[in-house]
Structure formats: structure tokens, C-alpha cells
Design a protein around this motif. Structure first.
Motif, PDB file in Angstrom:
ATOM      1  N   LYS A 156       0.812  -1.217   0.000  1.00 35.94           N
ATOM      2  CA  LYS A 156       0.000   0.000   0.000  1.00 35.94           C
ATOM      3  C   LYS A 156       0.845   1.267   0.000  1.00 35.94           C
ATOM      4  O   LYS A 156       0.397   2.314  -0.457  1.00 35.94           O
ATOM      5  CB  LYS A 156      -0.926   0.013   1.219  1.00 35.94           C
ATOM      6  CG  LYS A 156      -1.945  -1.113   1.237  1.00 35.94           C
ATOM      7  CD  LYS A 156      -2.886  -1.037   0.038  1.00 35.94           C
ATOM      8  CE  LYS A 156      -3.936  -2.133   0.097  1.00 35.94           C
ATOM      9  NZ  LYS A 156      -4.821  -2.125  -1.112  1.00 35.94           N
ATOM     10  N   THR A 157       2.071   1.164   0.541  1.00 31.32           N
ATOM     11  CA  THR A 157       2.967   2.320   0.581  1.00 31.32           C
ATOM     12  C   THR A 157       4.327   1.930   0.018  1.00 31.32           C
ATOM     13  O   THR A 157       4.822   0.827   0.242  1.00 31.32           O
ATOM     14  CB  THR A 157       3.134   2.836   2.020  1.00 31.32           C
ATOM     15  OG1 THR A 157       3.587   1.773   2.867  1.00 31.32           O
ATOM     16  CG2 THR A 157       1.829   3.392   2.555  1.00 31.32           C
ATOM     17  N   LYS A 176       5.322   7.100  -9.918  1.00 32.38           N
ATOM     18  CA  LYS A 176       4.293   7.869  -9.221  1.00 32.38           C
ATOM     19  C   LYS A 176       2.943   7.757  -9.935  1.00 32.38           C
ATOM     20  O   LYS A 176       1.904   7.566  -9.301  1.00 32.38           O
ATOM     21  CB  LYS A 176       4.724   9.331  -9.106  1.00 32.38           C
ATOM     22  CG  LYS A 176       5.826   9.543  -8.077  1.00 32.38           C
ATOM     23  CD  LYS A 176       6.291  10.985  -8.053  1.00 32.38           C
ATOM     24  CE  LYS A 176       7.433  11.177  -7.062  1.00 32.38           C
ATOM     25  NZ  LYS A 176       7.958  12.557  -7.061  1.00 32.38           N
ATOM     26  N   GLU A 180      -0.186   5.374  -8.265  1.00 31.16           N
ATOM     27  CA  GLU A 180      -1.472   5.994  -7.937  1.00 31.16           C
ATOM     28  C   GLU A 180      -2.625   5.218  -8.554  1.00 31.16           C
ATOM     29  O   GLU A 180      -3.651   5.004  -7.918  1.00 31.16           O
ATOM     30  CB  GLU A 180      -1.489   7.446  -8.437  1.00 31.16           C
ATOM     31  CG  GLU A 180      -2.747   8.203  -8.064  1.00 31.16           C
ATOM     32  CD  GLU A 180      -2.722   9.656  -8.524  1.00 31.16           C
ATOM     33  OE1 GLU A 180      -3.721  10.355  -8.299  1.00 31.16           O
ATOM     34  OE2 GLU A 180      -1.694  10.079  -9.109  1.00 31.16           O
ATOM     35  N   LYS A 185       0.603   4.364  -2.486  1.00 30.91           N
ATOM     36  CA  LYS A 185       1.072   5.719  -2.202  1.00 30.91           C
ATOM     37  C   LYS A 185       2.591   5.746  -2.072  1.00 30.91           C
ATOM     38  O   LYS A 185       3.178   4.961  -1.323  1.00 30.91           O
ATOM     39  CB  LYS A 185       0.447   6.248  -0.917  1.00 30.91           C
ATOM     40  CG  LYS A 185       0.804   7.690  -0.597  1.00 30.91           C
ATOM     41  CD  LYS A 185       0.107   8.182   0.665  1.00 30.91           C
ATOM     42  CE  LYS A 185       0.460   9.639   0.966  1.00 30.91           C
ATOM     43  NZ  LYS A 185      -0.193  10.106   2.214  1.00 30.91           N
ATOM     44  N   VAL A 187       5.488   7.216  -0.457  1.00 36.09           N
ATOM     45  CA  VAL A 187       5.627   7.987   0.782  1.00 36.09           C
ATOM     46  C   VAL A 187       7.034   8.542   0.987  1.00 36.09           C
ATOM     47  O   VAL A 187       7.265   9.323   1.929  1.00 36.09           O
ATOM     48  CB  VAL A 187       5.238   7.122   1.997  1.00 36.09           C
ATOM     49  CG1 VAL A 187       3.760   6.783   1.955  1.00 36.09           C
ATOM     50  CG2 VAL A 187       6.082   5.843   2.064  1.00 36.09           C
TER      51      VAL A 187
END
Length: 381
Positions: A156-157, A176, A180, A185, A187
Motif C-alpha cells: 500500500k505504501t 508515481k 497511484e 502511495k 511515501v
């Protein structure tokens, strides 16, 4: 003074292969010395394995070493164009080096076959970049496979560490956008220079963001340092690498610290595991066997990028010769057009289908999802 030194080193590093009366001249610029040598050495070595004929035409290869210096790349390319009147150029080895020579090959109307990582050499397409053809998989094709795996693994990150050059910058942009779309994400986003001996600061910032996984975007051996630094400081998440890490020295230098790494790259890394029906398998195995016989080691995929450039020219030269005589602007323009119309041509890296807008031409047959297991590459099952 610097120009004179570069010219001297290029002259000393020149390698002439083929008949002196060859009908087609092809320049080759590689970084066989300097920081990018782990990429450039297999590329320089591959020159002796390139096709010596294309149809009824013999080919002369004129190889120069730019010492990994982008300024020397420009000098080498201009020398090949002005003094040798080459019909095409293969190289340079590094992404910054290739970006720096595009305007010169475009002005001279000489096709450039670039064995570099960044898609920025051919994207977005314009009047200058239409003279460039890329023999590595574009970033978005490789990123798609990595991001699909991340999404399937529940990532998720994501933390990102890339080189502070066109390779890293383009990868950051592609990741990026793709992340998305997958609900992932980014981070942390850090950069480092290829010659850096420490990335502790960047590693600490990435660890502070506590990402589920980290993607490192660096070509050649610099891809090792961010990963080993993170491991040494206790990071336990999943590591991903780009096709820039696809070389034996990544395994040798990283050791147990790169176990479990996932990357998407050429079938050359896992050629024995690839299905016999893959159109590139036989070509890749033949190239690898010839290289190992000549040099005593298995080639990195970067050598295959140069070999593919030779195969593309071998196919395009006879077509172009019907519209102009080698050594003329007409022939070079026809050669560019012939390369752009390449369809369903298997080579070591995959199958090429070029178009006016796509001067890399790979599809999913140009990548395999690979992991490091017990110190070697293996297909992700």
C-alpha cells in the motif's frame, strides 16, 4: 585542454573491426572504463560478435570508449560523424551520455541505436528523437510488471530511491503515475548520484516513512548501495529493482542482502526457465554461448542490448540500400525509416515492433518477472 585529452583517449581506445573497404560504417560508443564500466564492458565486448554482413553489404564497426564521461560521448559521436562518415551509431552506454548526443545525431541525420535505460531518449517523440531507437525496455513496461506484483502482494505504501540523472528522474515520474493507479502511495522519494559512496541520509528518510516496499531505480552496480544500506539499518520490507540491476555483479556485490529482490528484466537472466516457444529464447542462448566462448563469462543483459542493435541494423541495411548508397544522407534517412518499420523481429531482449511513436517496440515478451533466490536469478512463479 580537456577536449585534447578526451580526443587522445578516444584515439587510443579506438577499435576497428571488419574490412577496411566495408560498404557500411557503424560507430559504437561504450563506457568500457569509468563508473559505468560494468555496463560498458559487455557492450564493448559484444562488438566482435555483431553481424559482419547485411545482405550484400559488409559492415565495419568503429568502436570508441568514452570513459563514462558525457562530454567524451559527445566528442566521440561528433568524431564518428565528421571523420568516419558513419551510417549509424550504437551507444552510448549511459543515459546522461545518450541524452547529450541526441541533438548531434539529429543534426547530422545519423540513426542512433541507444542501449540505455531511460525512456527519455525516445519519449516524448519529436524531430530530434525520431533519429533515436532504444534497445532496452521502456520504463513503463518494466514498471507495469513491478506495480502489478506490488498490488497483488498487498503493498500500500512505497519508498523510492533513484539516481539523480535522467534514469532515476524518468523512473520516479513513471512510478508515481503507475502507483497511484494501483492504489499505492509513494511515501518517500530520494535521489543519489551514481558515484556516491554513502546513501545513509536517503536510507534514513525512507525508513522514517515506513513503506511496505522500496523500489530502487539505478543502472548497474550503483543499484546495490541503497539496498544494502537499508538492510544494514534493519529495513524488513520487500525490495524491488529495475532492469538496470540486471547484471551478475548485482548478485556478487549484494550477496545475502539482495536475496528476495524482485525485478522485471530481460529473459537472458532466466533463459533456461523460459518456455522453448518464446521467440527470443534461441537467439538469447546463442548470443550468450558465443560471448562466453569468447570471454569466459556469461554476458550481462547490457551486452544483449548492443547485440540487438546489430540485429536491427542487419535487417534494415538491405532495405535502406534500395533507396540510397551507404555513406550518403539519403541512405541514412532510408535506414532510419527502415528501422522505424521493424515488425515482429525477435532478438535477445524480446520482440521488436517499432512505429513512428514507439522507437523501443517491446511488448510483454520483452520482460520476465524475476527474483533472487539462493544467490541466483529465478522466475517468479
Amino acid at each position: 585542454m580537456k577536449y585534447s585529452k578526451i580526443m587522445g583517449s578516444l584515439l587510443l581506445g579506438a577499435l576497428m573491426l571488419g574490412n577496411a573497404q566495408a560498404q557500411v560504417k557503424v560507430g559504437v560508443v561504450s563506457s568500457a572504463t569509468g563508473p559505468v564500466a560494468m555496463v560498458g564492458i559487455p557492450q564493448k565486448n559484444t562488438v566482435s560478435l555483431l553481424p559482419g554482413k547485411a545482405g550484400d553489404y559488409t559492415i565495419e564497426y568503429i568502436a570508441l570508449d568514452d570513459g563514462s564521461d558525457p562530454t567524451a560521448s559527445v566528442v566521440a559521436v561528433r568524431k564518428l560523424i565528421s571523420e568516419q562518415n558513419v551510417d549509424a551509431i550504437i551507444g552510448p552506454s549511459g543515459s546522461p551520455n545518450a541524452m547529450g548526443v541526441i541533438q548531434f545525431v539529429a543534426e547530422a541525420g545519423v540513426p542512433l541505436l541507444a542501449p540505455v535505460g531511460t525512456a527519455a531518449v525516445v519519449q516524448p517523440m519529436n524531430e530530434q528523437k525520431k533519429w533515436v531507437f532504444k534497445t532496452t525496455q521502456n520504463d513503463d513496461l518494466i514498471a507495469e510488471a513491478l506495480l502489478d506484483h506490488m498490488a497483488g502482494a498487498g503493498v500500500k505504501t512505497l519508498g523510492f530511491i533513484g539516481t539523480s540523472d535522467p534514469y532515476g528522474e524518468n523512473w520516479a515520474k513513471v512510478v508515481k503515475a503507475g502507483a497511484e493507479a494501483k492504489g499505492i502511495k509513494v511515501v518517500a522519494d530520494e535521489r543519489f548520484a551514481r558515484q556516491d559512496s554513502s546513501v545513509i541520509g536517503q536510507a534514513l528518510k525512507v525508513m522514517g516513512a515506513r513503506p511496505d516496499a522500496v523500489l530502487i531505480a539505478a543502472p548497474g552496480t550503483p543499484a546495490v548501495l541503497p539496498q544494502t544500506t537499508l538492510v544494514e539499518r534493519g529495513y524488513k520490507g520487500q525490495f524491488y529493482q529495475t532492469h538496470g540491476a540486471a547484471l551478475p555483479d548485482f548478485l556478487k556485490l549484494g550477496g545475502k542482502k539482495v536475496e528476495g529482490t524482485i525485478l522485471a528484466a530481460s529473459l537472458m537472466l532466466v533463459v533456461d526457465e523460459v518456455a522453448d516457444s518464446h521467440p527470443s529464447k534461441g537467439i538469447a542462448k546463442d548470443y550468450m554461448a558465443r560471448y562466453e566462448k569468447a570471454y569466459g563469462v556469461v554476458p550481462a543483459t547490457f551486452g544483449g542490448n548492443v547485440f540487438d542493435a546489430g540485429l536491427l541494423l542487419e535487417k534494415a541495411i538491405p532495405v535502406a540500400a534500395g533507396k540510397g548508397k551507404p555513406g550518403t544522407r539519403e541512405f541514412r534517412a532510408a535506414l532510419r525509416e527502415a528501422l522505424e518499420k521493424t515488425t515482429e523481429m525477435p532478438a535477445t531482449q524480446g520482440v521488436y515492433n517499432m512505429t513512428e511513436e514507439d522507437h523501443s517496440g517491446f511488448d510483454a515478451r520483452g520482460r520476465e518477472l524475476i527474483t533472487v533466490k539462493d544467490g541466483t536469478w529465478t522466475l517468479v512463479k
